[in-house]
Motif scaffolding. Sequence first.
Motif, PDB file in Angstrom:
ATOM      1  N   THR A  66       0.669  -1.386  -0.090  1.00 16.28           N
ATOM      2  CA  THR A  66       0.060   0.013  -0.067  1.00 16.28           C
ATOM      3  C   THR A  66       0.802   1.172   0.140  1.00 16.28           C
ATOM      4  O   THR A  66       0.307   2.288   0.283  1.00 16.28           O
ATOM      5  N   ALA A  67       2.319   1.348  -0.405  1.00 14.24           N
ATOM      6  CA  ALA A  67       2.903   2.291  -0.328  1.00 14.24           C
ATOM      7  C   ALA A  67       3.053   3.097   0.844  1.00 14.24           C
ATOM      8  O   ALA A  67       3.042   4.466   1.015  1.00 14.24           O
ATOM      9  N   LYS A  68       2.894   2.421   2.143  1.00 10.06           N
ATOM     10  CA  LYS A  68       3.083   3.058   3.435  1.00 10.06           C
ATOM     11  C   LYS A  68       4.409   3.485   3.741  1.00 10.06           C
ATOM     12  O   LYS A  68       5.347   2.610   3.696  1.00 10.06           O
ATOM     13  N   VAL A  69       4.499   4.662   3.965  1.00 10.87           N
ATOM     14  CA  VAL A  69       5.830   5.063   4.589  1.00 10.87           C
ATOM     15  C   VAL A  69       6.119   4.639   5.797  1.00 10.87           C
ATOM     16  O   VAL A  69       5.374   4.962   6.830  1.00 10.87           O
ATOM     17  N   ALA A  70       7.427   4.099   6.181  1.00  7.92           N
ATOM     18  CA  ALA A  70       7.434   3.480   7.637  1.00  7.92           C
ATOM     19  C   ALA A  70       7.437   4.753   8.617  1.00  7.92           C
ATOM     20  O   ALA A  70       7.952   5.709   8.518  1.00  7.92           O
ATOM     21  N   HIS A  71       6.765   4.286   9.558  1.00  4.78           N
ATOM     22  CA  HIS A  71       6.453   5.280  10.935  1.00  4.78           C
ATOM     23  C   HIS A  71       6.101   4.562  12.034  1.00  4.78           C
ATOM     24  O   HIS A  71       5.260   3.579  11.999  1.00  4.78           O
ATOM     25  N   ALA A  72       6.333   4.898  13.170  1.00  8.38           N
ATOM     26  CA  ALA A  72       6.037   4.269  14.290  1.00  8.38           C
ATOM     27  C   ALA A  72       4.533   4.345  14.499  1.00  8.38           C
ATOM     28  O   ALA A  72       3.907   3.237  15.127  1.00  8.38           O
ATOM     29  N   TYR A  73       3.718   5.271  14.259  1.00  6.92           N
ATOM     30  CA  TYR A  73       2.162   5.292  14.411  1.00  6.92           C
ATOM     31  C   TYR A  73       1.405   5.974  13.257  1.00  6.92           C
ATOM     32  O   TYR A  73       0.194   5.835  13.207  1.00  6.92           O
ATOM     33  N   GLU A  74       2.206   6.767  12.380  1.00  6.16           N
ATOM     34  CA  GLU A  74       1.244   7.562  11.236  1.00  6.16           C
ATOM     35  C   GLU A  74       1.186   6.839  10.280  1.00  6.16           C
ATOM     36  O   GLU A  74       1.873   5.733   9.874  1.00  6.16           O
ATOM     37  N   PHE A  75      -0.049   6.813   9.674  1.00  2.54           N
ATOM     38  CA  PHE A  75      -0.485   5.958   8.222  1.00  2.54           C
ATOM     39  C   PHE A  75      -0.257   7.249   6.942  1.00  2.54           C
ATOM     40  O   PHE A  75      -1.260   7.916   6.874  1.00  2.54           O
ATOM     41  N   TYR A  76       0.886   7.239   6.510  1.00  2.16           N
ATOM     42  CA  TYR A  76       1.118   8.052   5.336  1.00  2.16           C
ATOM     43  C   TYR A  76       1.393   7.287   4.120  1.00  2.16           C
ATOM     44  O   TYR A  76       2.575   6.328   4.144  1.00  2.16           O
ATOM     45  N   HIS A  77       0.576   7.416   2.936  1.00  3.64           N
ATOM     46  CA  HIS A  77       0.926   6.567   1.716  1.00  3.64           C
ATOM     47  C   HIS A  77       1.439   7.554   0.767  1.00  3.64           C
ATOM     48  O   HIS A  77       0.572   8.443   0.444  1.00  3.64           O
ATOM     49  N   ASP A  78       2.512   7.184   0.100  1.00  2.00           N
ATOM     50  CA  ASP A  78       2.984   8.225  -0.932  1.00  2.00           C
ATOM     51  C   ASP A  78       2.667   8.118  -2.242  1.00  2.00           C
ATOM     52  O   ASP A  78       3.125   8.930  -3.225  1.00  2.00           O
ATOM     53  N   GLU A  79       2.009   7.135  -2.683  1.00  2.00           N
ATOM     54  CA  GLU A  79       1.550   6.667  -3.976  1.00  2.00           C
ATOM     55  C   GLU A  79       0.475   5.959  -4.085  1.00  2.00           C
ATOM     56  O   GLU A  79       0.352   4.922  -3.291  1.00  2.00           O
ATOM     57  N   LEU A  80      -0.202   5.580  -5.297  1.00  2.00           N
ATOM     58  CA  LEU A  80      -1.088   4.664  -5.544  1.00  2.00           C
ATOM     59  C   LEU A  80      -0.369   3.257  -5.524  1.00  2.00           C
ATOM     60  O   LEU A  80       0.470   3.111  -6.271  1.00  2.00           O
ATOM     61  N   ALA A  81      -1.042   2.255  -4.743  1.00  2.00           N
ATOM     62  CA  ALA A  81      -0.330   1.035  -4.624  1.00  2.00           C
ATOM     63  C   ALA A  81      -1.434  -0.053  -4.422  1.00  2.00           C
ATOM     64  O   ALA A  81      -2.694   0.129  -4.487  1.00  2.00           O
ATOM     65  N   PHE A  82      -0.701  -1.263  -4.131  1.00  2.00           N
ATOM     66  CA  PHE A  82      -1.845  -2.192  -3.954  1.00  2.00           C
ATOM     67  C   PHE A  82      -1.414  -2.821  -2.464  1.00  2.00           C
ATOM     68  O   PHE A  82      -0.612  -2.876  -1.886  1.00  2.00           O
ATOM     69  N   ASN A  83      -2.471  -3.688  -2.024  1.00  2.00           N
ATOM     70  CA  ASN A  83      -2.476  -4.832  -0.865  1.00  2.00           C
ATOM     71  C   ASN A  83      -2.165  -5.938  -1.119  1.00  2.00           C
ATOM     72  O   ASN A  83      -3.182  -7.149  -1.431  1.00  2.00           O
ATOM     73  N   PHE A  84      -0.707  -6.425  -1.550  1.00  7.30           N
ATOM     74  CA  PHE A  84      -0.744  -7.822  -2.338  1.00  7.30           C
ATOM     75  C   PHE A  84       0.109  -8.399  -1.359  1.00  7.30           C
ATOM     76  O   PHE A  84       0.584  -9.712  -1.821  1.00  7.30           O
ATOM     77  N   ARG A  85       0.580  -8.116  -0.264  1.00 11.98           N
ATOM     78  CA  ARG A  85       1.647  -8.834   0.734  1.00 11.98           C
ATOM     79  C   ARG A  85       1.192 -10.191   0.968  1.00 11.98           C
ATOM     80  O   ARG A  85      -0.267 -10.382   1.403  1.00 11.98           O
ATOM     81  N   MET A  86       1.902 -11.339   1.239  1.00 12.16           N
ATOM     82  CA  MET A  86       1.538 -12.795   1.473  1.00 12.16           C
ATOM     83  C   MET A  86       1.073 -12.500   3.051  1.00 12.16           C
ATOM     84  O   MET A  86       2.319 -12.077   3.744  1.00 12.16           O
ATOM     85  N   PRO A  87       0.268 -13.344   3.604  1.00 14.88           N
ATOM     86  CA  PRO A  87       0.135 -13.332   4.995  1.00 14.88           C
ATOM     87  C   PRO A  87       1.320 -14.347   5.720  1.00 14.88           C
ATOM     88  O   PRO A  87       1.649 -15.185   5.126  1.00 14.88           O
ATOM     89  N   ASN A  88       1.559 -13.908   7.088  1.00 12.38           N
ATOM     90  CA  ASN A  88       2.690 -14.582   7.621  1.00 12.38           C
ATOM     91  C   ASN A  88       2.178 -16.064   7.805  1.00 12.38           C
ATOM     92  O   ASN A  88       2.970 -17.000   7.803  1.00 12.38           O
ATOM     93  N   ILE A  89       0.907 -16.483   8.017  1.00 12.52           N
ATOM     94  CA  ILE A  89       0.423 -17.640   8.164  1.00 12.52           C
ATOM     95  C   ILE A  89       1.049 -18.581   6.737  1.00 12.52           C
ATOM     96  O   ILE A  89       1.211 -19.980   6.785  1.00 12.52           O
ATOM     97  N   ASN A  90       0.616 -18.037   5.767  1.00 15.47           N
ATOM     98  CA  ASN A  90       0.993 -18.869   4.518  1.00 15.47           C
ATOM     99  C   ASN A  90       2.549 -18.766   4.296  1.00 15.47           C
ATOM    100  O   ASN A  90       3.049 -20.073   3.835  1.00 15.47           O
ATOM    101  N   ALA A  91       3.238 -17.895   4.648  1.00 17.74           N
ATOM    102  CA  ALA A  91       4.541 -17.917   4.365  1.00 17.74           C
ATOM    103  C   ALA A  91       5.147 -19.036   5.552  1.00 17.74           C
ATOM    104  O   ALA A  91       6.181 -19.648   4.859  1.00 17.74           O
ATOM    105  N   ALA A  92       4.625 -19.080   6.511  1.00 15.80           N
ATOM    106  CA  ALA A  92       5.151 -20.471   7.401  1.00 15.80           C
ATOM    107  C   ALA A  92       4.903 -21.637   6.786  1.00 15.80           C
ATOM    108  O   ALA A  92       5.767 -22.503   6.948  1.00 15.80           O
ATOM    109  N   LEU A  93       3.838 -21.847   6.081  1.00 17.82           N
ATOM    110  CA  LEU A  93       3.907 -22.862   5.212  1.00 17.82           C
ATOM    111  C   LEU A  93       4.983 -23.271   4.391  1.00 17.82           C
ATOM    112  O   LEU A  93       5.534 -24.399   3.992  1.00 17.82           O
ATOM    113  N   GLY A  94       5.409 -22.202   3.679  1.00 16.03           N
ATOM    114  CA  GLY A  94       6.161 -22.046   2.632  1.00 16.03           C
ATOM    115  C   GLY A  94       7.489 -22.577   3.178  1.00 16.03           C
ATOM    116  O   GLY A  94       8.260 -23.159   2.531  1.00 16.03           O
ATOM    117  N   CYS A  95       7.662 -21.884   4.271  1.00 19.73           N
ATOM    118  CA  CYS A  95       9.027 -22.081   4.907  1.00 19.73           C
ATOM    119  C   CYS A  95       9.361 -23.533   4.968  1.00 19.73           C
ATOM    120  O   CYS A  95      10.386 -24.120   4.902  1.00 19.73           O
TER     121      CYS A  95
END
Length: 385
Positions: free
Chosen positions: A242-271
């Motif tokens: 989602t083009a989220k700029v890293a910050h301790a608590y603020e939600f700031y996104h600097d461009e149009l983007a996507f929510n395509f990240r793999m969930p951790n539970i799926n990645a665990a299966l992959g490991c």
Amino acid sequence: MSSTQSLIRFVREFYQSNEFIPLHAPHFNGNEKSYVLDTIDSTFVSSVGAYVDLFERQVAEFTNASSAIATVNGTAALYSALYVAGVRPNELVITQALTFVATCNVIAQLGAQPVFVDVERATLGMCPRALETFLDQHCHLKEGMCFHSSGSRIAAVVPMHTFGHPVQIHEINRVCARFGITVVEDAAESLGSFYKGQHTGTFSPFAALSFNGNKVITTGGGGMVLCESQEVGKRVKHITTTAKVAHAYEFYHDELAFNFRMPNINAALGCGQMEQLHAYLSAKRALALAYQAHFDGSELEFVCEPEHAQSNYWLNAVICADKHHRDEFLEMTNKAGVMTRPVWQLMHTLPMFKNAIRGPLDMSVWLAERIVNLPSSVPTVSEVK
């Protein structure tokens, strides 16, 4: 005994089963369950967690890619790769008609249009000569970019490593370099495949892998973007989160983007699956060699790995004498509870792509009328013996 009956007997004896034999079923015989339970206990089951990072490192190390970014599925991986590669609306992307529909869906979803060139028999993937002929006859260079005679820019070329068999990627890259076109490899089916000693998906700036339930390893649903550099990998990760700029608590996104990240539970299966990948590939090669020996001297031609390639043999395949023979083979095997399937419908025959620009597709049509995929699940150690 007919060749089809002989194949049914061979498959049942090899898999030691009189039950239904699927085309490609997943195997879970390692640490998958404990890793998944660990994510549940940690409460980090979504897109943030240690297993996502570990899975990305495992795949990057295995493929020798500079960077690997996990996504929710292979389609999202290819979409992200093409987007970062610069594909935009009203542009053209050259690919093959002999492919899974997701390849073309993402092109269309980006607002671009697929263009089809032929495949070659030896690899079942994009033919470099067909690609070069199409570009020579219909395209021209202007200010370092390639344009079709229609006026649209050729934004990318997407060859697919069909069933895990590597295309002649060096030749395709040579042609594309001549025309200033970016190559994005559809390596969805080829984890564990190498061309001239180098892993597929690492010959171009971007590539997409798939970890669907029917792939060599699975995360249930998932994909990965392989990138040529750490910098490009950071860019892919940014637009897939989602083009989220890293910050301790603020939600700031600097461009149009996507929510395509793999969930951790799926990645665990992959490991857990990645820990067994070498064993899976060895077992699948043993199955392919057994098929090859079985079909030696038969009227059915087993599809072997191409020259200079080491295929993962994701899906084993045979080439039948003609479409009539193929249809009879499919009917008999599936009625007997041994799952086989034809290759996908060629993309230009589907209603949404019927008007797509294309070159001659003679080999694609010839293969589509004859290819049958065979049961290719990872066999157990006892089955290999």
